[in-house]
Write an enzyme that holds these catalytic residues in place. Structure first.
Site, PDB file in Angstrom:
ATOM      1  N   ASP A 167       0.886  -1.165   0.000  1.00 28.19           N
ATOM      2  CA  ASP A 167       0.000   0.000   0.000  1.00 28.19           C
ATOM      3  C   ASP A 167       0.921   1.212   0.000  1.00 28.19           C
ATOM      4  O   ASP A 167       1.546   1.530   1.011  1.00 28.19           O
ATOM      5  CB  ASP A 167      -0.892  -0.043   1.252  1.00 28.19           C
ATOM      6  CG  ASP A 167      -1.732   1.228   1.418  1.00 28.19           C
ATOM      7  OD1 ASP A 167      -1.652   2.126   0.556  1.00 28.19           O
ATOM      8  OD2 ASP A 167      -2.458   1.323   2.419  1.00 28.19           O
ATOM      9  N   LYS A 222       2.651  11.372  -3.121  1.00 21.32           N
ATOM     10  CA  LYS A 222       1.649  10.672  -3.933  1.00 21.32           C
ATOM     11  C   LYS A 222       0.665  11.656  -4.573  1.00 21.32           C
ATOM     12  O   LYS A 222       0.137  11.406  -5.645  1.00 21.32           O
ATOM     13  CB  LYS A 222       0.899   9.675  -3.045  1.00 21.32           C
ATOM     14  CG  LYS A 222      -0.063   8.757  -3.780  1.00 21.32           C
ATOM     15  CD  LYS A 222      -0.640   7.741  -2.804  1.00 21.32           C
ATOM     16  CE  LYS A 222      -1.670   6.837  -3.439  1.00 21.32           C
ATOM     17  NZ  LYS A 222      -2.217   5.891  -2.433  1.00 21.32           N
ATOM     18  N   GLU A 246      -7.351   0.316  -4.464  1.00 20.98           N
ATOM     19  CA  GLU A 246      -7.357   0.146  -3.009  1.00 20.98           C
ATOM     20  C   GLU A 246      -8.656  -0.457  -2.470  1.00 20.98           C
ATOM     21  O   GLU A 246      -8.602  -1.352  -1.623  1.00 20.98           O
ATOM     22  CB  GLU A 246      -7.027   1.481  -2.336  1.00 20.98           C
ATOM     23  CG  GLU A 246      -5.545   1.841  -2.526  1.00 20.98           C
ATOM     24  CD  GLU A 246      -5.220   3.308  -2.310  1.00 20.98           C
ATOM     25  OE1 GLU A 246      -6.092   4.047  -1.806  1.00 20.98           O
ATOM     26  OE2 GLU A 246      -4.101   3.723  -2.655  1.00 20.98           O
ATOM     27  N   ASP A 279     -13.005   5.079   2.064  1.00 22.46           N
ATOM     28  CA  ASP A 279     -11.574   5.185   2.380  1.00 22.46           C
ATOM     29  C   ASP A 279     -11.171   6.649   2.542  1.00 22.46           C
ATOM     30  O   ASP A 279     -11.047   7.381   1.557  1.00 22.46           O
ATOM     31  CB  ASP A 279     -10.760   4.507   1.268  1.00 22.46           C
ATOM     32  CG  ASP A 279      -9.243   4.576   1.532  1.00 22.46           C
ATOM     33  OD1 ASP A 279      -8.811   5.309   2.448  1.00 22.46           O
ATOM     34  OD2 ASP A 279      -8.496   3.899   0.808  1.00 22.46           O
TER      35      ASP A 279
HETATM   36 MG    MG Z   1      -4.658   4.636   2.075  1.00 22.08          MG
END
Ligand code: MG
Ligand code: ADP
Length: 618
Positions: free
Chosen positions: A24, A87, A187, A211
């Site tokens: 991840d 990111k 994800e 999320d």
């Molecule tokens: Mg995450």
């Protein structure tokens, strides 16, 4: 089939298995997991406390980098050389991030607004891909340390909303870190796997994955039927997360302390210190209703109620996105059988309450929200390794894909929310008599004019035999693989002229650039290592010099003037060597000093022991 090889250096047998790990790669935290005795486990740090590696890279003044917790400590003391939230910049151009620069404590470079953003650290420029590769290298090293075997294959997760350029960038980062990236997985798909939902063939349900991490928010609606995971819709915001909660707490404190605001604008170190304090406040408020802390002289406090008022607009935005996702899936909240909570920010009580209220059911938060994505990635890796045969995964495209037609119009070939892998073809013709070449420009986005969408790339189909306009039959095929990476094929059917390209967008990097970056990073690794060795030699020498001084003062009466002169002379030589750049010289003089002083130290020790014994008798 695992194979075995002998590690010659150690002379012991090492297992060289086909292990594929799950990673991840988060905005805020990253972690790696793998399958151990049939269960996914996240790899913890050496003290066994946490599996989270803060996604932070710090550049040391003398060369080399720190990653993770050690780098996080530098956020306050050295923000300009400490890169976080990289990111958010993956696959982005400067134009994409314009207006958000102030949220980064480091320098983002506007080289040319159309190209990939770069980050300036001292006099070098780094791409987000290179920085992400540093994080991946740290994760790779961590798991290799635990398993005592090399690891070279991985599944890496990305937010469902990541476009082609961002997925490419993630894949490139893996490659740069020495990982063979077998699959880029969404994800939410990973999170649902971690909960084991769908692992039984007669498990049929529709679930929502909510999320909320540090920098991104995703809501995904999945249908799981007979071991097949199908993403019905996704929605979200790549600029919404726990970082925003931290920021509003900071703003709240700045509003209460008029002088703070101007200080914060000029003092980046203070900004980072406040940021970290705001984050601890937020975390504490997940389980208590009051926070107080200090920054320098200042006392700062906030109540849970004040905090909830501040973040309400953000939470509302996530609920709006949930509503849109349901609408896209053609469902109602009551159709959802499970709501899975993912990401550290779902620990915030207001978030849990609001999501539960919207879906009209208790949320599912039994697994650690920080780890679920990595655990699911490890399960996906296991599926790819062929260990779980019945499982099939189907994802969807988050944005429409199409080509430019006459007048700059977007002609959608693969609509958003199409299932992947996908393959779609459509016929076109020419608009001009005798046209020999045809430009195929590929775009991603929902707007009617291509100018408003994102260009993925273009190529020219050449050598069409001259024909009157409208006569050639040109077929354009879009082939989207399971990672969401697009290949486009154009073929003129009457002549058979054909061309196929992989859409490495203008935001991605080419193989040549990749090779250059690799060479560059190897060269830098060597100079980084040399710099580190010099630094270590200097540090060692300085502490020996200090100890020598102390030693001479404490034991002055034990040594002859010649001995003292000799030690002082060698110490002087060492002092001079430390000023220079030659680590071998430093080490040599250091050794001379040790050799000469060892017998003296021995004598001093004996004298001191004798003294102590005498003292005891009295
Ligand atoms: Mg995450
Ligand atoms: P990402 O997926 O963006 O890497 P994570 O899932 O690791 O992010 O979540 C990180 C976010 O979770 C950070 O903003 C962090 O402050 C927040 N967070 C962690 N623990 C808590 C907590 N106990 N309460 C509220 N927020 C938390």
């Amino acid at each position: 089939m695992p194979t075995f090889s002998i590690d010659l250096k150690e002379g012991k047998l090492v297992k060289n298995s086909d292990l594929i790990v799950g990673i991840d790669l988060g905005t805020t935290n990253s972690l790696v997991a793998y399958m151990k005795d049939g269960a996914a486990v996240a790899v913890k740090d050496p003290d066994g406390k946490s599996a989270l590696v803060p996604s932070i890279v710090h550049f040391l003044p003398e060369g080399g980098v720190l990653v993770g917790d050690e780098a996080k400590e530098k956020l306050v003391s050295d923000p300009r050389h400490t890169i976080y939230s990289v990111k958010r910049l993956m696959g982005k151009s400067y134009r994409d991030v314009k207006g958000f620069e102030q949220y980064f404590g480091y320098q983002i470079i506007d080289e040319d607004t159309e190209s990939l953003v770069k980050i300036r650290v001292k006099d070098r420029f780094y791409t987000p891909i290179e920085l992400s590769a540093e994080i991946l290298k740290a994760l790779k090293a961590r798991i290799e340390g635990v398993l005592e075997q090399p690891v070279s294959k991985a599944v890496i997760t990305v937010p469902a909303y990541f476009n082609d350029a961002q997925r490419q960038a993630t894949r490139d980062a893996g490659k740069l870190a020495g990982l063979d990236v077998l699959r880029i997985v969404n994800e939410p798909t990973a999170a649902s796997l971690a909960y084991g939902i769908g692992l039984h063939p007669d498990d049929n349900q529709v679930i929502a994955v909510y999320d909320l991490g540090g920098g991104t928010f995703d809501i995904s609606i999945l249908r799981i039927e007979q071991g097949v995971f199908e993403v019905l819709s996704t929605n979200g915001d790549t600029f919404l997360g726990g970082d925003d909660f931290d920021r509003v707490i900071m703003d709240f404190w700045a509003d209460q302390n008029a002088d703070l605001r101007s200080l914060l604008e000029t003092d980046k170190g203070l900004r980072q210190e406040m940021r970290l304090l705001a984050e601890s406040a937020k975390k504490q408020l997940s389980s208590s209703d009051w926070f107080e802390g200090r920054v320098g002289e200042r006392h700062l406090e906030i109540s849970a109620q004040q905090f909830e008022t501040l973040i309400q607009p953000f939470v509302d935005r996530t609920i709006d996105a949930c509503r849109s996702a349901l609408r896209d899936a053609g469902l109602q909240a009551s159709d959802i059988q499970h709501v899975i909570m993912v990401g550290g920010s779902t620990r915030t009580p207001l978030v849990k309450r609001s999501v539960a209220a919207f879906f009209g059911r208790e949320v599912n938060d039994s697994l650690n929200p920080d780890e679920v994505v990595a655990l699911g990635a490890a399960i996906q890796a296991d599926v790819l390794a062929g260990n779980q045969k019945d499982l099939l995964l189907i994802d969807i495209t988050p944005l429409s894909l199409g080509i430019e037609t006459m007048g700059g119009l977007m002609d959608v070939i693969l609509p958003r929310n199409s299932k992947v892998p996908a393959r779609v073809g459509r016929s076109y013709t020419t608009s001009v008599d005798g046209q020999r070449n045809l430009k195929v420009a590929v775009y991603q986005g929902e707007r009617d004019l291509v100018a408003h969408n994102r260009k993925l790339g273009e190529f020219i189909l050449r050598g069409i035999p001259p024909m009157p306009a409208g006569l050639p039959k040109i077929e354009i095929h879009f082939i989207l693989d399971a990672d969401g990476i697009l290949r486009v094929r154009a073929k003129e059917l009457r002549s058979g002229v054909e061309q196929e390209v992989e859409m490495r967008s203008q935001y991605g990097i080419s193989e040549e650039e990749m090779a250059l970056m690799l060479i560059d990073s190897i060269q830098n690794a060597q100079s980084d290592m040399a710099a580190r060795a010099l630094l270590e030699a200097r540090n060692e020498a300085r502490s020996v010099l200090l100890a020598t001084d102390r030693f001479l003062i404490q034991n002055a009466e034990l040594f002859s003037p010649e001995e003292k002169a000799q030690i002082t002379a060698i110490a002087g030589e060492l002092d001079a060597a430390v000023q220079g750049e030659d680590k071998d010289l430093i080490n040599k003089v250091l050794e001379d000093l040790n050799t000469y002083s060892a017998p003296l130290a021995h004598r001093a020790l004996e004298a001191n022991v004798a003294q102590a014994l005498k003292g005891n008798k009295v």
